[in-house]
Design a protein around this motif. Structure first.
Motif, PDB file in Angstrom:
ATOM      1  N   UNK A  72       0.816  -1.224  -0.134  1.00 19.82           N
ATOM      2  CA  UNK A  72       0.151   0.021   0.010  1.00 19.82           C
ATOM      3  C   UNK A  72       0.858   1.226   0.036  1.00 19.82           C
ATOM      4  N   UNK A  73       2.078   1.132   0.857  1.00 20.16           N
ATOM      5  CA  UNK A  73       2.681   2.549   0.890  1.00 20.16           C
ATOM      6  C   UNK A  73       3.440   2.696  -0.603  1.00 20.16           C
ATOM      7  N   UNK A  74       3.948   1.564  -1.246  1.00 23.02           N
ATOM      8  CA  UNK A  74       4.209   1.514  -2.498  1.00 23.02           C
ATOM      9  C   UNK A  74       3.401   2.217  -3.411  1.00 23.02           C
ATOM     10  N   UNK A  75       2.051   2.114  -3.583  1.00 24.50           N
ATOM     11  CA  UNK A  75       1.048   2.562  -4.116  1.00 24.50           C
ATOM     12  C   UNK A  75       0.989   4.132  -3.797  1.00 24.50           C
ATOM     13  N   UNK A  76       1.029   4.592  -2.435  1.00 23.31           N
ATOM     14  CA  UNK A  76       0.905   5.815  -2.242  1.00 23.31           C
ATOM     15  C   UNK A  76       2.158   6.633  -2.844  1.00 23.31           C
ATOM     16  N   UNK A  77       3.345   5.966  -2.687  1.00 16.31           N
ATOM     17  CA  UNK A  77       4.425   6.620  -3.366  1.00 16.31           C
ATOM     18  C   UNK A  77       4.135   6.661  -4.962  1.00 16.31           C
ATOM     19  N   UNK A  78       3.801   6.055  -5.572  1.00 15.40           N
ATOM     20  CA  UNK A  78       3.567   5.972  -7.249  1.00 15.40           C
ATOM     21  C   UNK A  78       2.588   7.110  -7.329  1.00 15.40           C
ATOM     22  N   UNK A 107       1.551   9.808  -5.065  1.00 15.85           N
ATOM     23  CA  UNK A 107       1.759  11.147  -4.425  1.00 15.85           C
ATOM     24  C   UNK A 107       3.133  11.623  -4.476  1.00 15.85           C
ATOM     25  N   UNK A 108       3.977  10.793  -4.781  1.00 13.99           N
ATOM     26  CA  UNK A 108       5.458  11.154  -4.714  1.00 13.99           C
ATOM     27  C   UNK A 108       6.133  11.188  -6.260  1.00 13.99           C
ATOM     28  N   UNK A 109       5.780  10.201  -6.974  1.00  9.57           N
ATOM     29  CA  UNK A 109       6.269   9.881  -8.453  1.00  9.57           C
ATOM     30  C   UNK A 109       5.285  10.465  -9.419  1.00  9.57           C
ATOM     31  N   UNK A 110       4.209  10.514  -9.150  1.00  7.13           N
ATOM     32  CA  UNK A 110       3.202  10.638 -10.099  1.00  7.13           C
ATOM     33  C   UNK A 110       2.803  12.439 -10.001  1.00  7.13           C
ATOM     34  N   UNK A 111       1.913  12.752 -11.045  1.00  2.21           N
ATOM     35  CA  UNK A 111       1.343  14.080 -11.228  1.00  2.21           C
ATOM     36  C   UNK A 111       0.259  14.327 -10.109  1.00  2.21           C
ATOM     37  N   UNK A 112       0.410  15.625  -9.462  1.00  2.00           N
ATOM     38  CA  UNK A 112      -0.311  16.030  -8.426  1.00  2.00           C
ATOM     39  C   UNK A 112      -0.833  17.445  -8.558  1.00  2.00           C
ATOM     40  N   UNK A 113      -1.651  17.566  -7.796  1.00  2.00           N
ATOM     41  CA  UNK A 113      -2.188  19.361  -7.346  1.00  2.00           C
ATOM     42  C   UNK A 113      -1.592  19.548  -6.068  1.00  2.00           C
ATOM     43  N   UNK A 114      -0.978  20.435  -5.749  1.00  2.00           N
ATOM     44  CA  UNK A 114      -0.140  20.871  -4.572  1.00  2.00           C
ATOM     45  C   UNK A 114      -0.951  21.941  -4.114  1.00  2.00           C
TER      46      UNK A 114
END
Length: 473
Positions: A359-365, A367-374
């Motif tokens: 699950x943490x790997x999914x979060x990394x993909x 919110x960390x590696x993927x495109x986001x709205x900050x």
């Protein structure tokens, strides 16, 4: 569920400001009906609304509304004779119950803006837009108010416990009992969860037992905690803070509910026992340990509340029970843990740890590696969330599966897909918007009502966006 009933009452359409005010007026009408009015015509804020005795209560006023009015009355009577019993400061004070979908509100006194309408002992109106409905305490024009989200629990025990919990938060700063509510990330690890679960089992046994068996259960709980703190240096400070901030509030609620309903301490033992099934302890554990420790201190350490501002609940209980770490702490705790099903707990947590890593790997993909709205750091960002669902995600912050967040940039509602909140609780991050130019702005499971003077622009991260203030023209 409640929202759907409200939508059904107005033909399934979306709530507008007119709809919300109309609902508030209907709510006022029902309240007045309970005070003996037969017919009420309201025409000052909305087109004339005629409410005929009996028809509104049957067709347009929910059971939740009736329980809300009943709950305010119950708590008023309780706090008048027991409100100073624990903390020498009355739990009685300003309280407002709010429906989060409509902002319809019921209060026990006039609101600071003088916009609520009086009916008997209560006041009804629309909760101000500047506040995010949540179970908390707020500063409203210099006044401390307890706020509670509707619907109230049907169960009298849970209802009284909730109202007393939030009332404690209202007086908490004056008692010098406020503390950090930061999640305890170590309680989301395999070892942290194992030794907390064993502590919960020992606390359950202590609550259910008396005499030697009760003392031994409480001592075992403190021994498991001492070992957990050895495994995670500094965790004793983090745990004590959340138990002071939320644990004491929950203890207050449970104490009042037990006293007023006549239920035995076994009710709380069942709650603590069931809490072990939670999949997210980091921000919620104190809702179980706080009341358990407080009730055991009531049993073994009279006068402990006078010292609560200066020391922790667990240190007071360990001291009165004379629990000290033995020379071979690991050997002793393993021996005692076997009496509480250590092998089965450890096996279950090993399996969970594998799922949690994935699950943490999914979060990394995402919110960390993927495109986001900050969103930018805010001086103050209000949050409404379920503490039993938060997942620590160090060093990036905390994952909120759902929640409502508000700051100067507007209001963000996350119904699915989650959000990543920074460790300082001042900024948030979600998945990219479907259409940055649309209003409101929507993404995967979230909606943003952006405030005037703010906009969205592409950021330095590929495919990502940022919420920023408009430059003055």
């Amino acid at each position: 569920m409640v929202q759907q009933r409200f939508l059904d009452a107005i033909g399934g359409k979306k709530w507008t400001k007119y709809d919300r005010m109309s609902y508030v007026m209907k709510l006022l009408g029902w309240v007045l009906l309970q005070a003996g009015w037969q017919t009420l015509v309201i025409g000052s804020l909305v087109p004339p609304l005629t409410i005929v005795a009996g028809r509104l209560a049957a067709a347009e006023v929910s059971a939740e509304t009736r329980i809300a009015v009943q709950g305010l009355g119950e708590f008023s009577r309780v706090c008048e004779h027991d409100g100073t019993l624990l903390w020498h400061k009355s739990l009685c004070g300003p309280m407002v119950l709010v429906d989060s979908s409509t902002r319809a509100a019921i209060a026990n006194r006039p609101d600071p803006d003088n916009r609520f309408r009086k009916s008997g002992d209560i006041f009804v109106g629309e909760f101000p837009e500047q506040f995010t409905p949540s179970n908390t305490a707020i500063q409203w024009k210099g006044q401390e108010w307890a706020t509670v989200i509707l619907p109230l629990p049907v169960d009298p025990f849970r209802r009284l416990a909730l109202l007393a919990h939030e009332s404690f938060h209202r007086i908490q700063p004056g008692l010098r009992l406020g503390a950090s509510d930061a999640p305890n990330a170590h309680l989301d690890t395999e070892a942290g969860r194992v030794w907390l679960r064993l502590e919960l089992r020992a606390l359950t046994r202590a609550l259910r037992s008396e005499g030697t068996a009760g003392r031994q259960g409480a001592a075992d709980a403190m021994l498991f905690r001492i070992y957990r703190h050895r495994l995670f240096p500094g965790s004793e400070v983090m745990e004590a803070a959340l138990e002071k901030q939320e644990g004491l509030a929950e203890y207050t609620g449970v104490f009042i509910a037990l006293r007023e309903t006549g239920e035995s301490i076994g009710r709380e033992a069942r709650i603590v026992e069931a809490f072990e099934d939670s999949d997210a302890f980091a921000r919620s554990f104190a809702y179980a340990t706080g009341p358990a420790l407080g009730l055991l201190l009531d049993r073994y350490a009279a006068g402990w509340r006078e010292r609560a501002a200066a020391t922790s609940l667990d240190s007071m209980l360990a001291s009165v029970l004379n629990v000290k770490p033995p020379e071979d702490l690991q050997r002793e705790v393993r021996m005692r843990a076997g009496l509480y099903g250590y092998a089965a707990v450890a096996a279950a947590e090993r399996e969970r740890e594998e799922r949690h890593k994935a699950f943490l790997a999914e979060l990394t993909s995402k919110f960390v590696d993927g495109p986001t709205l900050d969103f930018p750091p805010a001086a103050e960002m209000s949050r409404n969330f379920d503490p039993g669902t938060l997942v620590p995600f160090p060093p990036h912050g905390t994952y909120y599966p759902t929640g409502t967040f508000a700051a100067s940039w507007g209001k963000l509602q996350v119904q699915s897909g989650g959000a990543l909140v920074a460790s300082d609780n001042r900024s948030v991050r979600v998945s990219v918007p479907a259409d940055p130019e649309a209003r409101p702005i929507r993404g995967d499971g979230w909606v943003l009502q952006i405030a005037p003077g703010w906009t969205i622009r592409t950021s330095g991260r590929p495919g990502s966006f940022s919420v920023i203030p408009l430059e003055p023209k």
